[in-house]
Write a protein that holds these residues in place. Sequence first.
Motif, PDB file in Angstrom:
ATOM      1  N   ASP A 130      50.028  39.940  47.196  1.00 24.26           N
ATOM      2  CA  ASP A 130      49.290  39.982  48.382  1.00 24.26           C
ATOM      3  C   ASP A 130      48.485  38.802  48.700  1.00 24.26           C
ATOM      4  OD1 ASP A 130      49.535  42.711  49.804  1.00 24.26           O
ATOM      5  OD2 ASP A 130      49.135  43.349  47.635  1.00 24.26           O
ATOM      6  N   LYS A 155      40.439  49.307  53.270  1.00 27.85           N
ATOM      7  CA  LYS A 155      41.875  50.100  53.178  1.00 27.85           C
ATOM      8  C   LYS A 155      41.853  51.084  51.934  1.00 27.85           C
ATOM      9  CE  LYS A 155      45.048  46.859  55.271  1.00 27.85           C
ATOM     10  NZ  LYS A 155      45.729  45.699  54.992  1.00 27.85           N
ATOM     11  N   MET A 171      49.524  41.749  54.552  1.00 31.39           N
ATOM     12  CA  MET A 171      50.861  42.394  54.902  1.00 31.39           C
ATOM     13  C   MET A 171      50.722  43.787  54.708  1.00 31.39           C
ATOM     14  SD  MET A 171      53.067  39.201  52.739  1.00 31.39           S
ATOM     15  CE  MET A 171      52.011  38.674  51.486  1.00 31.39           C
ATOM     16  N   CYS A 180      46.983  46.928  42.895  1.00 25.34           N
ATOM     17  CA  CYS A 180      48.267  47.326  42.199  1.00 25.34           C
ATOM     18  C   CYS A 180      48.052  46.973  40.645  1.00 25.34           C
ATOM     19  CB  CYS A 180      49.287  46.591  42.842  1.00 25.34           C
ATOM     20  SG  CYS A 180      49.456  44.814  42.398  1.00 25.34           S
ATOM     21  N   GLY A 181      47.203  46.134  40.114  1.00 25.03           N
ATOM     22  CA  GLY A 181      46.960  45.941  38.797  1.00 25.03           C
ATOM     23  C   GLY A 181      48.075  45.060  37.841  1.00 25.03           C
ATOM     24  N   LYS A 224      45.245  45.253  46.797  1.00 22.64           N
ATOM     25  CA  LYS A 224      45.632  46.547  47.153  1.00 22.64           C
ATOM     26  C   LYS A 224      45.390  47.343  45.722  1.00 22.64           C
ATOM     27  CE  LYS A 224      48.773  45.578  50.920  1.00 22.64           C
ATOM     28  NZ  LYS A 224      49.916  45.106  51.281  1.00 22.64           N
ATOM     29  N   TYR A 274      41.527  50.867  48.978  1.00 24.52           N
ATOM     30  CA  TYR A 274      42.014  50.367  47.672  1.00 24.52           C
ATOM     31  C   TYR A 274      40.546  49.925  46.714  1.00 24.52           C
ATOM     32  CZ  TYR A 274      46.593  50.228  49.867  1.00 24.52           C
ATOM     33  OH  TYR A 274      47.799  50.351  50.312  1.00 24.52           O
ATOM     34  N   PRO A 319      51.516  48.770  47.883  1.00 20.70           N
ATOM     35  CA  PRO A 319      50.713  47.836  46.440  1.00 20.70           C
ATOM     36  C   PRO A 319      51.783  47.556  45.634  1.00 20.70           C
ATOM     37  CG  PRO A 319      49.322  49.741  47.317  1.00 20.70           C
ATOM     38  CD  PRO A 319      50.651  49.696  48.115  1.00 20.70           C
ATOM     39  N   PRO A 356      53.174  50.113  40.243  1.00 16.46           N
ATOM     40  CA  PRO A 356      53.629  48.991  40.193  1.00 16.46           C
ATOM     41  C   PRO A 356      53.938  48.370  38.747  1.00 16.46           C
ATOM     42  CG  PRO A 356      51.693  49.149  41.732  1.00 16.46           C
ATOM     43  CD  PRO A 356      51.855  50.301  40.961  1.00 16.46           C
ATOM     44  N   ARG A 398      41.764  41.995  50.657  1.00 10.66           N
ATOM     45  CA  ARG A 398      43.349  41.706  50.684  1.00 10.66           C
ATOM     46  C   ARG A 398      43.631  42.779  49.536  1.00 10.66           C
ATOM     47  NH1 ARG A 398      44.452  37.386  54.046  1.00 10.66           N
ATOM     48  NH2 ARG A 398      43.716  37.988  55.955  1.00 10.66           N
TER      49      ARG A 398
END
Lengths: 247, 348, 68
Positions: free
Chosen positions: C61, C36, A15, C14-15, C12, C38, A19, A220, C10
């Motif tokens: 994700d 990507k 997607m 973000c954690g 990213k 990450y 993040p 995030p 997949r």
Amino acid sequence: MAVYKRPHSLLDVSMHFCPGCTHGIVHRLVCEVIDEMGIEGDTVGICPVGCSVTSYDYFGVDMIEAAHGRAPAVATGVKRSRPDKFVFTYQGDGDLAAIGTAETVHAATRGENITIIFINNTIYGMTGGQMAPTTLPGQVTQTTPFGRDPLTAGYPVRVCELLSTLTGTAYAERVAADSPAHIAAAKKAIRKGFEVQQNKQGFSIIEVLSTCPTNWGMTPVQAMERLRTEMIPYYPLGVYKDITAEK
Amino acid sequence: MKGNEALAEAAVRAGCKCYFGYPITPQTEISAYMAKRMPRCGGVFLQAESEIAAVNMVYGAAASGVRAMTSSSSPGISLKSEGISYIAGCDLPCVIVNVQRGGPGLGGIQPSQSDYYLATKAAGHGDFFMLVYAPSSVQEMADLASRAFDDADKYRMPAMILSDGLLGQMMEPVSFKDHENPPDNKEWACVGHKNKRPHNVINSLYLKPEELEASNIERFKKYDIVKKELHLAEEYLTEDADIIVTGYGAAARIARSAVNGARAEGIKAGLIRPITLWPFPEQAYAKAADTAKVFLDVEFSMGQMVDDIRLATSCRRPVRFFGRTGGVIPTTAEVLEQIRRIAKEELK
Amino acid sequence: MAKMTVDSERCKGCGLCITACPKKIIGIAKEIHNKKGYCPARCLDEEQCIGCAMCFSICPDCAITVER
């Protein structure tokens, strides 16, 4: 053995969301409900303009892309011509509560038998972080650089409260995507919305308090904290209308 | 029957399953007729909250594969522009009726033809066209509505009936032709994939410029086919005509009377009446320009069709214009006077 | 035995899964960059995983699979 994995109706692609953006969580919840109800082949989704603009690449059901704010009208056209199909829209706050306010309110007041998934993240994400109708007082955005001043920029719209005053609204619930417990409750609410539609009981809306780490300028994890400490107090969670419980 | 009602009845008979409207004079009879008629034939009538919502409901219904229609009058059509552009960008068929009134702005409620540019050139943003039909009688309000649904489906594009308040409100006898029920078999429609095919997506968003360009080029290839196959015009006394009077819709009725008047005075006048405005029936004009000496365009506007006539005739003959606007209807005598003047001054 | 796996392409990074894990056994693999760019999450102690799927639940994700 229990397996927790991507639901079938969520297409196996990466997607585009930033993040930590909760859009992806809500996409998965909608698809889990579609899978569990066994309605993937009988559902039509409408995605409008905003960060959900390319959701047709993610939802594995038949999808229609709508103009900014018009998703409830497009959904009405689909539902009226194909009343046996499940029809849902997936809209952001700018789309639903600013440019599409008329379409939203009138779909609700007609008791249109559709389900709206409403992402409230208090900002315009796709265009880079401008004030949304749900931007909180004092919140800094590109177009409220000194913080939203209600004297000049007005007050945030509380959508569930607003729509729950309409007789045509059958189900309105505000949930949040900030923690596993709230996410489980959000899924239950989405399921409830689709069930209301299945039983031809009318208009249902599930408002999901969401984050936009990128445009909030937060990590995030910080964004989830802001959702809890700033958004939930202003937008209380809960069921605002449930005609199925009134009898 | 009133023109507006004849159009509505023909739409139902052509298989229109959904009608979404919003009240505006002078087209409201279409909504009123549909409100009574649709529930009796299992169709959908819905009064939308706005013109914008109405056209987007048409978008949804068309996307789910049924024949759908909306109607309005000039200011309301401006509001529908956004939806029309999306419908065209998604290659969806539908019918949009414009019972024109005077403009710009709120204008007036009397008949006008000042939306020719809007219908044929600028129905919304982006590279696209609509099919545009110009009925000239109550019978044609019915016949062209029926045809518009068929052609819209055939070419997968929106079709507009460009009528006006005069045709919408006037009463004439009308007979309805039999129309087969259209099949419900649009494989591109969003009706749920039943787990039997990949999901359909109806969309006009292309973030890669090359893909958007390719999509537009593909659509214009279709337009080339439409232009070859669909160009309707009525020609009346054109073969030996020195002066070709031309006009569409209600204006053509007045032009025809003036042509008859001119003939009675020995002036060789003829009439070309375009029935499709997009595609513009260039062929009829190009042929007439071989023999005729002057064209006279008659409209209820400031002259929006003149340029198309000049292009169709490659500017080989002068194109004069006579029009009244703002809801004022030109009289036969006024048009005849123009013909006489042209005959006197320009035919030597 | 319970097991969580991360699709590192997949993810990213973000954690959010790290904060959701009650056993605190998820971390970011800072030495790895996916296509990507990450740094993906990973399970630091598979023995400790109880298969509660909190990480799956909060993953935006759909990059996490949990078997129990």
